[in-house]
Write a protein that holds these residues in place. Sequence first.
Motif, short mmCIF file in Angstrom:
data_model
loop_
_atom_site.label_atom_id
_atom_site.label_comp_id
_atom_site.label_asym_id
_atom_site.label_seq_id
_atom_site.Cartn_x
_atom_site.Cartn_y
_atom_site.Cartn_z
N ARG A 1 -4.34 3.80 -9.67
CA ARG A 1 -5.43 3.59 -10.63
C ARG A 1 -5.55 2.12 -10.99
NH1 ARG A 1 -3.61 8.60 -12.55
NH2 ARG A 1 -2.18 7.61 -14.01
N TRP A 2 -4.41 1.45 -11.20
CA TRP A 2 -4.43 0.03 -11.53
C TRP A 2 -5.10 -0.76 -10.41
CZ3 TRP A 2 -2.88 -4.31 -9.06
CH2 TRP A 2 -2.97 -5.50 -9.81
N LEU A 3 -4.73 -0.46 -9.17
CA LEU A 3 -5.31 -1.17 -8.02
C LEU A 3 -6.83 -0.98 -7.99
CD1 LEU A 3 -5.12 -2.73 -5.32
CD2 LEU A 3 -4.72 -0.52 -4.21
N ALA A 4 -7.28 0.24 -8.12
CA ALA A 4 -8.72 0.51 -8.07
C ALA A 4 -9.46 -0.25 -9.18
CB ALA A 4 -8.98 2.01 -8.18
N LYS A 5 -8.93 -0.21 -10.38
CA LYS A 5 -9.59 -0.91 -11.49
C LYS A 5 -9.57 -2.43 -11.28
CE LYS A 5 -8.77 2.81 -14.70
NZ LYS A 5 -8.07 3.30 -15.87
N ALA A 6 -8.50 -2.95 -10.73
CA ALA A 6 -8.44 -4.39 -10.46
C ALA A 6 -9.46 -4.78 -9.40
CB ALA A 6 -7.03 -4.78 -10.00
N ALA B 1 0.84 -1.20 0.00
CA ALA B 1 0.00 0.00 0.00
C ALA B 1 0.87 1.25 0.00
CB ALA B 1 -0.94 0.00 1.20
N GLU B 2 1.91 1.26 0.80
CA GLU B 2 2.84 2.39 0.84
C GLU B 2 3.41 2.67 -0.54
OE1 GLU B 2 4.04 4.64 2.90
OE2 GLU B 2 3.42 3.97 4.87
N ARG B 3 3.86 1.62 -1.22
CA ARG B 3 4.45 1.78 -2.55
C ARG B 3 3.41 2.24 -3.57
NH1 ARG B 3 7.07 -3.15 -1.21
NH2 ARG B 3 5.72 -4.25 -2.65
N ILE B 4 2.23 1.67 -3.51
CA ILE B 4 1.17 2.00 -4.48
C ILE B 4 0.76 3.46 -4.37
CG2 ILE B 4 -1.29 1.61 -4.96
CD1 ILE B 4 -0.66 -1.41 -4.46
N LEU B 5 0.66 3.97 -3.15
CA LEU B 5 0.23 5.36 -2.97
C LEU B 5 1.24 6.37 -3.51
CD1 LEU B 5 -1.48 5.22 0.52
CD2 LEU B 5 -2.56 5.59 -1.70
N ARG B 6 2.47 5.95 -3.74
CA ARG B 6 3.48 6.84 -4.32
C ARG B 6 3.32 7.00 -5.83
NH1 ARG B 6 7.75 3.50 -1.56
NH2 ARG B 6 7.41 4.02 0.62
N SER B 7 2.46 6.17 -6.44
CA SER B 7 2.31 6.18 -7.89
C SER B 7 0.84 6.28 -8.28
CB SER B 7 2.90 4.88 -8.47
OG SER B 7 2.49 4.69 -9.79
N LEU C 1 -10.20 5.89 -3.61
CA LEU C 1 -8.79 5.92 -4.00
C LEU C 1 -8.63 6.60 -5.36
CD1 LEU C 1 -5.83 5.13 -3.53
CD2 LEU C 1 -6.36 2.90 -4.54
N LEU C 2 -9.50 6.28 -6.31
CA LEU C 2 -9.44 6.93 -7.63
C LEU C 2 -9.64 8.43 -7.53
CD1 LEU C 2 -11.35 4.57 -10.10
CD2 LEU C 2 -8.92 5.17 -10.14
N ASP C 3 -10.63 8.85 -6.76
CA ASP C 3 -10.89 10.28 -6.62
C ASP C 3 -9.73 10.99 -5.92
OD1 ASP C 3 -13.31 10.40 -7.99
OD2 ASP C 3 -14.51 9.99 -6.20
N TRP C 4 -9.11 10.34 -4.96
CA TRP C 4 -7.94 10.92 -4.30
C TRP C 4 -6.78 11.03 -5.30
CZ3 TRP C 4 -2.99 9.07 -3.43
CH2 TRP C 4 -2.18 9.88 -2.64
N THR C 5 -6.54 9.95 -6.05
CA THR C 5 -5.44 9.92 -7.02
C THR C 5 -5.61 11.01 -8.08
OG1 THR C 5 -5.16 7.55 -6.69
CG2 THR C 5 -4.26 8.46 -8.70
N ALA C 6 -6.85 11.22 -8.53
CA ALA C 6 -7.13 12.22 -9.57
C ALA C 6 -7.16 13.65 -9.01
CB ALA C 6 -8.46 11.90 -10.24
#
Length: 129
Positions: free
Chosen positions: A25-30, A14-20, A56-61
């Motif tokens: 986006r890949w995680l949310a879609k999966a 999760a730590e690594r994913i939140l840096r990208s 997560l998608l809304d935060w990422t965007a």
Amino acid sequence: MAANPFRKQASRRAERILRSATASRWLAKAVFNRSDQLQQRLGEAAGQLKLLARMLLDWTAGRYRQVPRGTLLTITGALVYFLMPLDAIPDPIIGLGLLDDIGVLAKAWQFAGKDIERYQQWREGQEDP
């Protein structure tokens, strides 16, 4: 009681994913795809997982940034754990395999419930993209 090593692994991921943004986006879609595939077995939890993925998608965007870091880590860790096929109870075990995933989801909801509720209220005021 010993800590669940799969939860620790999910937290590190999760730590690594939140840096990208791409990984987030890949995680949310999966999660959307897997929730759809397991809709019958997951029941109400499928909708909860999708809500967390949307958050997560809304935060990422950059559409919704009012999420504390601890909540983001909790949500992302729960989503990663859900996607891990080999965890405390492997998902292929029919009838039991998703119990631990739902338990992790429930704990995440317990920890981040107020933040999730605020997000739901915000989302209801938005037009669906």
